[in-house]
Design a protein around this motif. Structure first.
Motif, PDB file in Angstrom:
ATOM      1  N   LYS A  98     -12.974 -40.717 -21.556  1.00 26.59           N
ATOM      2  CA  LYS A  98     -14.214 -40.322 -20.877  1.00 26.59           C
ATOM      3  C   LYS A  98     -13.998 -39.097 -19.991  1.00 26.59           C
ATOM      4  N   ILE A  99     -12.844 -39.049 -19.325  1.00 27.67           N
ATOM      5  CA  ILE A  99     -12.522 -37.880 -18.491  1.00 27.67           C
ATOM      6  C   ILE A  99     -12.415 -36.635 -19.363  1.00 27.67           C
ATOM      7  N   LEU A 100     -11.719 -36.774 -20.498  1.00 24.78           N
ATOM      8  CA  LEU A 100     -11.535 -35.625 -21.393  1.00 24.78           C
ATOM      9  C   LEU A 100     -12.848 -35.150 -22.015  1.00 24.78           C
ATOM     10  N   LEU A 101     -13.804 -36.077 -22.147  1.00 23.25           N
ATOM     11  CA  LEU A 101     -15.100 -35.729 -22.746  1.00 23.25           C
ATOM     12  C   LEU A 101     -16.064 -35.071 -21.762  1.00 23.25           C
ATOM     13  N   LEU A 102     -15.735 -35.137 -20.475  1.00 23.63           N
ATOM     14  CA  LEU A 102     -16.622 -34.526 -19.487  1.00 23.63           C
ATOM     15  C   LEU A 102     -16.733 -33.028 -19.726  1.00 23.63           C
ATOM     16  N   PRO A 103     -17.944 -32.458 -19.538  1.00 21.16           N
ATOM     17  CA  PRO A 103     -18.106 -31.008 -19.703  1.00 21.16           C
ATOM     18  C   PRO A 103     -17.191 -30.262 -18.730  1.00 21.16           C
ATOM     19  N   LYS A 104     -16.506 -29.279 -19.242  1.00 19.87           N
ATOM     20  CA  LYS A 104     -15.608 -28.504 -18.401  1.00 19.87           C
ATOM     21  C   LYS A 104     -16.401 -27.462 -17.614  1.00 19.87           C
ATOM     22  N   ASP A 105     -15.999 -27.232 -16.376  1.00 22.65           N
ATOM     23  CA  ASP A 105     -16.557 -26.139 -15.584  1.00 22.65           C
ATOM     24  C   ASP A 105     -16.056 -24.852 -16.217  1.00 22.65           C
ATOM     25  N   VAL A 106     -16.991 -24.026 -16.678  1.00 20.61           N
ATOM     26  CA  VAL A 106     -16.600 -22.807 -17.399  1.00 20.61           C
ATOM     27  C   VAL A 106     -15.767 -21.865 -16.534  1.00 20.61           C
ATOM     28  N   ASP A 107     -15.831 -22.056 -15.218  1.00 16.82           N
ATOM     29  CA  ASP A 107     -15.102 -21.168 -14.320  1.00 16.82           C
ATOM     30  C   ASP A 107     -13.732 -21.706 -13.903  1.00 16.82           C
ATOM     31  N   ASP A 108     -13.396 -22.927 -14.329  1.00 12.33           N
ATOM     32  CA  ASP A 108     -12.173 -23.565 -13.847  1.00 12.33           C
ATOM     33  C   ASP A 108     -10.907 -22.756 -14.109  1.00 12.33           C
ATOM     34  N   GLU A 109     -10.848 -22.069 -15.228  1.00 12.28           N
ATOM     35  CA  GLU A 109      -9.632 -21.321 -15.571  1.00 12.28           C
ATOM     36  C   GLU A 109      -9.634 -19.900 -15.012  1.00 12.28           C
ATOM     37  N   ARG A 110     -10.663 -19.563 -14.262  1.00 12.51           N
ATOM     38  CA  ARG A 110     -10.721 -18.213 -13.693  1.00 12.51           C
ATOM     39  C   ARG A 110      -9.773 -18.072 -12.508  1.00 12.51           C
ATOM     40  N   ASN A 111      -9.437 -16.818 -12.220  1.00 14.68           N
ATOM     41  CA  ASN A 111      -8.772 -16.511 -10.965  1.00 14.68           C
ATOM     42  C   ASN A 111      -9.817 -16.621  -9.860  1.00 14.68           C
ATOM     43  N   SER A 346     -10.623 -33.812  -6.632  1.00 13.52           N
ATOM     44  CA  SER A 346     -10.818 -33.653  -8.074  1.00 13.52           C
ATOM     45  C   SER A 346     -11.166 -34.987  -8.725  1.00 13.52           C
ATOM     46  N   ALA A 347     -10.480 -36.050  -8.303  1.00 18.05           N
ATOM     47  CA  ALA A 347     -10.750 -37.382  -8.843  1.00 18.05           C
ATOM     48  C   ALA A 347     -12.165 -37.842  -8.491  1.00 18.05           C
ATOM     49  N   GLU A 348     -12.578 -37.543  -7.261  1.00 15.49           N
ATOM     50  CA  GLU A 348     -13.936 -37.921  -6.838  1.00 15.49           C
ATOM     51  C   GLU A 348     -14.973 -37.145  -7.643  1.00 15.49           C
ATOM     52  N   ASP A 349     -14.697 -35.887  -7.900  1.00 19.70           N
ATOM     53  CA  ASP A 349     -15.595 -35.059  -8.701  1.00 19.70           C
ATOM     54  C   ASP A 349     -15.734 -35.643 -10.103  1.00 19.70           C
ATOM     55  N   GLN A 350     -14.620 -36.079 -10.675  1.00 16.82           N
ATOM     56  CA  GLN A 350     -14.660 -36.702 -11.999  1.00 16.82           C
ATOM     57  C   GLN A 350     -15.466 -37.993 -11.979  1.00 16.82           C
ATOM     58  N   ALA A 351     -15.305 -38.774 -10.921  1.00 22.15           N
ATOM     59  CA  ALA A 351     -16.040 -40.042 -10.803  1.00 22.15           C
ATOM     60  C   ALA A 351     -17.544 -39.795 -10.731  1.00 22.15           C
ATOM     61  N   VAL A 352     -17.933 -38.786  -9.985  1.00 24.28           N
ATOM     62  CA  VAL A 352     -19.357 -38.441  -9.859  1.00 24.28           C
ATOM     63  C   VAL A 352     -19.916 -38.006 -11.219  1.00 24.28           C
ATOM     64  N   LYS A 353     -19.139 -37.194 -11.946  1.00 23.11           N
ATOM     65  CA  LYS A 353     -19.585 -36.721 -13.258  1.00 23.11           C
ATOM     66  C   LYS A 353     -19.659 -37.866 -14.256  1.00 23.11           C
ATOM     67  N   LEU A 354     -18.697 -38.798 -14.173  1.00 27.08           N
ATOM     68  CA  LEU A 354     -18.724 -39.956 -15.075  1.00 27.08           C
ATOM     69  C   LEU A 354     -19.959 -40.815 -14.825  1.00 27.08           C
ATOM     70  N   ALA A 355     -20.287 -40.992 -13.533  1.00 29.12           N
ATOM     71  CA  ALA A 355     -21.473 -41.790 -13.188  1.00 29.12           C
ATOM     72  C   ALA A 355     -22.737 -41.114 -13.717  1.00 29.12           C
ATOM     73  N   ALA A 356     -22.785 -39.783 -13.609  1.00 29.75           N
ATOM     74  CA  ALA A 356     -23.949 -39.051 -14.103  1.00 29.75           C
ATOM     75  C   ALA A 356     -24.035 -39.133 -15.619  1.00 29.75           C
ATOM     76  N   ALA A 357     -22.879 -39.057 -16.289  1.00 29.98           N
ATOM     77  CA  ALA A 357     -22.858 -39.136 -17.760  1.00 29.98           C
ATOM     78  C   ALA A 357     -23.312 -40.512 -18.222  1.00 29.98           C
ATOM     79  N   ALA A 358     -22.975 -41.550 -17.465  1.00 28.97           N
ATOM     80  CA  ALA A 358     -23.353 -42.915 -17.843  1.00 28.97           C
ATOM     81  C   ALA A 358     -24.855 -43.115 -17.753  1.00 28.97           C
ATOM     82  N   GLU A 359     -25.519 -42.325 -16.881  1.00 30.43           N
ATOM     83  CA  GLU A 359     -26.967 -42.446 -16.712  1.00 30.43           C
ATOM     84  C   GLU A 359     -27.733 -41.718 -17.803  1.00 30.43           C
ATOM     85  N   ASP A 360     -27.048 -40.742 -18.447  1.00 26.85           N
ATOM     86  CA  ASP A 360     -27.725 -39.954 -19.483  1.00 26.85           C
ATOM     87  C   ASP A 360     -27.980 -40.768 -20.740  1.00 26.85           C
TER      88      ASP A 360
END
Length: 360
Positions: A98-111, A346-360
């Motif tokens: 589920k973590i791996l399936l979360l949409p990636k922030d397109v800016d995460d790999e930026r400087n 970061s873990a909290e951010d993932q938890a929030v996104k997982l909760a939002a994904a579960a509602e979709d």
């Protein structure tokens, strides 16, 4: 769509990409590169899915073994132990998927562009801003990132009004994006004879670094002023008009740069910061459109939001967004344990996104 159906879809797409790339029929290099990246990005998810499904099959086999009346006692005991281990393992594997399936922030790999400014608290705020800037510099060094100072507006005595830097390396923005906001310090200033604890603050902004291809800036939208650079206390550091102030008229964003002796170099640095500020403004606008409530538990990244307190007398650092306190202030200020707080965020951010994904 059920989780199982989503996983089947991922596996089918990965299989399709593998066949397409193996056929070598794509003539457009850009399209080939895009599909190769999609295949590469999906591979860790597919590996995790296949590992979880292998665990599911093993559980079914063990359950069948236990259901067989002909299974001897010793084999039955071993099967029970293994089944218990696998049943504990499977939920962890599913969570990782589920973590791996979360949409990636397109800016995460930026400087990133880091900006630190002294807030309320006079000279003590400037000293704290300087401490924070140095903390991030050491944190970057510990991770092998490149830390390039873009500007440094010093007030003397080691304090700064504001400073900015370009930080480059792997996953810089993904690690530092939660640092934006107001950082508060509680300590006894060296100049305080009575030993009273003072409270002051500094503001941190972390912006994803934007390239020219990301943001088109029309020259007619810029007001560029040049002037003579001056150092702390007002003394001139050179005798030419090398300092640059660029105003982006549509947004009202103003960037000044005077650290280089060359007007050309100052302008290039100022444009680098300007692009990133405009990009960040647009990024936050889109986030607001996607979500009516950006202020999740990890905060909005709003620079006016108090996110962390550094209490020197008690030796603690408290992040208010996740209610985490570490009694390692000396190590954190050396950039050595900051990642412990970032990991929780970061873990909290993932938890929030997982909760939002579960509602979709």
């Amino acid at each position: 769509m059920s989780l199982a159906a989503k996983l089947d879809k991922v596996l089918a797409r990965h299989h399709e990409l593998r066949n397409t790339l193996a056929a070598a029929t794509i003539s457009d290099p850009k399209e080939f590169g895009r599909l190769s990246k999609e295949y590469s990005d999906m591979t860790p998810v597919v590996d995790a899915i296949e590992e979880a499904r292998k665990t599911e099959r093993e559980i079914q086999d063990l359950q069948a073994l236990l259901a067989d009346k002909n299974t001897d006692t010793e084999m039955r005991d071993l099967a029970k132990l293994e089944l218990e281990e696998l049943k504990e393992k499977l939920p962890q594997q599913e969570y990782q998927i589920k973590i791996l399936l979360l949409p990636k922030d397109v800016d995460d790999e930026r400087n990133a562009i880091l900006e630190v400014r002294a807030g309320t608290g006079g000279e003590e705020a400037g000293l704290f801003a300087s401490d924070l800037f140095r903390m991030y510099q050491r944190f970057a060094a510990n991770l092998g990132w490149k830390f390039e100072v873009l500007s440094l507006n010093e007030t003397g005595l080691g304090a700064i009004k504001e400073a900015s830097a370009s930080i480059s390396g792997k996953g810089v923005f993904s690690r530092l994006k939660f640092e934006s906001g107001v950082h508060r310090v509680q300590r006894v200033p060296e100049t305080e004879a009575s030993g009273r604890i003072h409270t002051s603050a500094a503001t941190v902004a972390v912006l994803p670094e934007a390239e020219e291809v990301d943001i088109h800036i029309d020259e007619k939208d810029l007001q560029i002023d040049v002037y003579r650079a001056s150092g702390a206390g007002g003394q001139h550091v050179n005798t030419t008009d090398s300092a640059v102030r660029i105003t982006h008229i549509p947004t009202g964003i103003v960037v000044t740069q005077q650290d280089e002796r060359s007007q050309h170099k100052n302008r290039a640095k100022a444009m680098k910061v300007l692009r990133s500020r405009i990009y960040e403004q647009e990024r936050l606008r889109k986030e607001l459109e996607r979500s009516a409530d950006r202020r999740s538990q990890i905060g909005s990244g709003d620079r006016s939001e108090r996110i962390r307190t550094y209490n020197f007398p008690q030796g603690r650092v408290t992040d208010h967004r996740v209610n985490v306190t570490l009694y390692k202030i000396d190590l954190i200020m050396e950039g050595e344990c900051l990642d412990e707080i970032i990991d929780v965020l970061s873990a909290e951010d993932q938890a929030v996104k997982l909760a939002a994904a579960a509602e979709d």
